[in-house]
Design a protein around this motif. Structure first.
Motif, mmCIF file in Angstrom:
data_model
loop_
_atom_site.group_PDB
_atom_site.id
_atom_site.type_symbol
_atom_site.label_atom_id
_atom_site.label_comp_id
_atom_site.label_asym_id
_atom_site.label_seq_id
_atom_site.Cartn_x
_atom_site.Cartn_y
_atom_site.Cartn_z
ATOM 1 N N UNK A 99 48.520 48.278 31.897
ATOM 2 C CA UNK A 99 48.477 49.321 30.871
ATOM 3 C C UNK A 99 47.087 49.930 30.821
ATOM 4 N N UNK A 100 47.061 51.184 30.513
ATOM 5 C CA UNK A 100 45.785 51.867 30.376
ATOM 6 C C UNK A 100 45.582 52.213 28.908
ATOM 7 N N UNK A 101 45.364 51.186 28.123
ATOM 8 C CA UNK A 101 45.204 51.435 26.696
ATOM 9 C C UNK A 101 43.743 51.704 26.385
ATOM 10 N N UNK A 102 43.468 52.840 25.838
ATOM 11 C CA UNK A 102 42.113 53.118 25.408
ATOM 12 C C UNK A 102 42.073 53.126 23.897
ATOM 13 N N UNK A 103 43.208 53.516 23.328
ATOM 14 C CA UNK A 103 43.260 53.621 21.873
ATOM 15 C C UNK A 103 44.359 52.736 21.328
ATOM 16 N N UNK A 104 44.032 52.017 20.283
ATOM 17 C CA UNK A 104 45.019 51.180 19.635
ATOM 18 C C UNK A 104 45.143 51.610 18.186
ATOM 19 N N UNK A 125 37.842 50.008 24.414
ATOM 20 C CA UNK A 125 38.840 50.073 23.360
ATOM 21 C C UNK A 125 38.325 50.907 22.205
ATOM 22 N N UNK A 126 39.205 51.647 21.607
ATOM 23 C CA UNK A 126 38.880 52.350 20.376
ATOM 24 C C UNK A 126 40.046 52.126 19.433
ATOM 25 N N UNK A 127 39.748 51.801 18.209
ATOM 26 C CA UNK A 127 40.831 51.516 17.263
ATOM 27 C C UNK A 127 40.991 52.671 16.282
ATOM 28 N N UNK A 128 42.212 53.118 16.143
ATOM 29 C CA UNK A 128 42.508 54.196 15.212
ATOM 30 C C UNK A 128 42.909 53.572 13.881
ATOM 31 N N UNK A 129 42.165 53.885 12.864
ATOM 32 C CA UNK A 129 42.408 53.292 11.549
ATOM 33 C C UNK A 129 42.901 54.367 10.594
ATOM 34 N N UNK A 145 33.382 42.738 15.866
ATOM 35 C CA UNK A 145 33.780 42.661 17.271
ATOM 36 C C UNK A 145 33.162 43.808 18.063
ATOM 37 N N UNK A 146 32.426 44.661 17.371
ATOM 38 C CA UNK A 146 31.772 45.831 17.959
ATOM 39 C C UNK A 146 32.789 46.791 18.593
ATOM 40 N N UNK A 147 33.915 46.933 17.918
ATOM 41 C CA UNK A 147 34.950 47.837 18.406
ATOM 42 C C UNK A 147 34.766 49.201 17.753
ATOM 43 N N UNK A 148 34.675 50.268 18.556
ATOM 44 C CA UNK A 148 34.563 51.591 17.954
ATOM 45 C C UNK A 148 35.823 51.926 17.145
ATOM 46 N N UNK A 149 35.603 52.560 16.021
ATOM 47 C CA UNK A 149 36.714 52.876 15.127
ATOM 48 C C UNK A 149 36.775 54.384 14.929
ATOM 49 N N UNK A 150 37.991 54.944 14.970
ATOM 50 C CA UNK A 150 38.181 56.330 14.566
ATOM 51 C C UNK A 150 39.130 56.314 13.379
ATOM 52 N N UNK A 151 38.993 57.312 12.537
ATOM 53 C CA UNK A 151 39.885 57.373 11.396
ATOM 54 C C UNK A 151 40.889 58.491 11.582
ATOM 55 N N UNK A 152 42.132 58.186 11.337
ATOM 56 C CA UNK A 152 43.189 59.179 11.485
ATOM 57 C C UNK A 152 44.403 58.679 10.713
ATOM 58 N N UNK A 153 45.153 59.608 10.170
ATOM 59 C CA UNK A 153 46.353 59.181 9.449
ATOM 60 C C UNK A 153 47.610 59.353 10.302
ATOM 61 N N UNK A 154 47.411 59.692 11.578
ATOM 62 C CA UNK A 154 48.586 59.935 12.402
ATOM 63 C C UNK A 154 49.420 58.656 12.588
ATOM 64 N N UNK A 155 50.697 58.894 12.715
ATOM 65 C CA UNK A 155 51.635 57.780 12.816
ATOM 66 C C UNK A 155 51.900 57.433 14.281
ATOM 67 N N UNK A 156 51.444 56.261 14.690
ATOM 68 C CA UNK A 156 51.816 55.793 16.020
ATOM 69 C C UNK A 156 52.146 54.325 15.891
ATOM 70 N N UNK A 157 52.849 53.816 16.861
ATOM 71 C CA UNK A 157 53.178 52.392 16.793
ATOM 72 C C UNK A 157 52.290 51.601 17.721
#
Ligand SMILES: [Zn+2]
Length: 371
Positions: A99-104, A125-129, A145-157
């Motif tokens: 898998x090529x997951x960059x965003x979770x 990794x970047x985590x969408x919060x 964990x030094x994980x970059x975080x982005x904020x978004x309200x978009x709905x993904x699973x």
């Protein structure tokens, strides 16, 4: 190439993780021959029964304690590297799927576990919060964990209901067979049903290999599982069991007194197993927050927790301002708690010119501050 098969309608695919009918696909093992590498202290001791891995990414997941707690057999999944059974699935997913997951998307324990494994594998990794849903302590954990975080309200699973996770979860059945052999059944705290499905798959394979018969499987806290999926689990032999809140909370407190911190739904599993009989195993699932609360640091006190709450928007505040917002504490108590939180690396402080006077100001240390 890995072949996925829908356990419900039988459709196959080499690329889809979820079937067109909506069910999570499963991996059909090439050959079912029981084999254990006893020197390997992780789920990869069952490597020949797991999907092919180019490079194994393991943090030592699996081989969790099986012991009696006040007469009840428990398998303590909080002993996994990030404190969650999800680590089993994350290890398989990161090792075996390309898998090529960059965003979770942020989904509590799942993301923390998966992100930890992706980081271990050297992937970015970047985590969408979703800022409307996240808990401040979870943000703090992610930032540790030094994980970059982005904020978004978009709905993904989040990638949780997939065949690789299921392969990881089935190792719970393997371990019960390897280390216990005979037992009557397992009680599984269930939120989505995927954990239960993985464990049932493991037992089905053990049965197919002629090693043991399918034990009784009880699901507790199953109300969140989709109607069709629960019917499917029942068709595989799973039963459901309901317990009242009082029993659950009594077990929860009892376990906590013994130093076992679990989610209330695990206390429910414990309670259920204690009623079913001495040869039932209660699966205890914790939260990946456990490490942060009771592992590498002392548990947060009620006051420390309240202070983090009032600082959650990330603004600078003086100790006095914080003290006015947390009720029922002394100013001295607040100073002490702030010192402790600074030492834990959860907040930062600096001396600043504040309304013409030098004062020490505090702010929450999160990745969010930097965005
Ligand atoms: Zn299907």
């Amino acid at each position: 190439m890995t072949l996925f098969k829908c356990p419900r309608c039988g459709a196959t695919s080499s690329s889809d993780w979820v079937c067109k009918c909506g069910f999570p696909m499963e991996i059909v093992p090439e050959k079912l021959i029981w084999s254990v590498d006893e020197r390997e202290p992780s789920i990869w001791r069952y490597k020949s029964l797991l999907p092919h891995a180019e490079r194994i990414v393991s943090l030592g997941e699996g081989l969790t304690d099986l012991r009696r707690v006040d007469g009840v057999l428990v398998k303590d999944e909080t002993r996994n590297p990030t404190g969650s059974y999800v680590d089993r699935g994350s290890s398989v997913m990161v090792s075996s799927s390309n898998m090529a997951i960059g965003e979770l998307e942020f989904l509590r324990d799942v993301t923390i576990s998966l992100a930890s494994y992706l980081i271990a594998s050297g992937k970015e990794v970047r985590v969408i919060v979703n800022p409307e849903e996240v808990d401040v302590s979870e943000l703090l954990y992610l930032s540790q964990l030094k994980i970059p975080i982005s904020f978004s309200v978009r709905e993904t699973r989040a990638s949780y209901e997939n065949p690789f996770m299921i392969e990881g979860f089935k190792t719970i059945a393997y371990e019960l067979y390897e280390f216990k052999g005979k037992f009557d059944g397992v009680v599984i705290p269930s939120e989505s049903g995927i954990l239960a499905y993985g464990i049932i798959k493991g037992f089905r394979e053990l049965e197919e290999m002629g090693l043991m018969e399918m034990p009784r499987i009880y699901l507790v806290h199953y109300s969140g599982i989709g109607g069709e999926f629960i019917e499917f689990l029942k068709s595989l032999g799973a039963r459901t069991m309901s317990l009242d809140t009082k029993d659950t909370m009594e077990s929860f407190i009892k376990l906590a007194k013994m130093g076992i911190y679990v989610k209330p739904i695990s206390a429910m599993a414990y309670s259920a197993a204690s009623r079913l009989g001495s040869e039932y195993v209660a699966l205890l699932t914790g939260s990946s927050m456990r490490r942060w609360r009771v592992g590498s640091f002392a548990p947060l006190t009620e006051l420390q927790r309240r202070i983090l709450e009032v600082m959650r928007d990330g603004k600078e505040m003086t100790a006095y301002q914080i003290w006015r917002l947390v009720e029922g504490a002394t100013l001295q108590g607040v100073y002490k708690a702030l010192l402790k939180l600074s030492r834990m690396g959860l907040i930062s402080s600096e001396r600043k010119l504040y309304k013409r006077r030098m004062k020490r100001v505090y702010r929450l240390r999160t990745s969010a501050n930097r965005l």
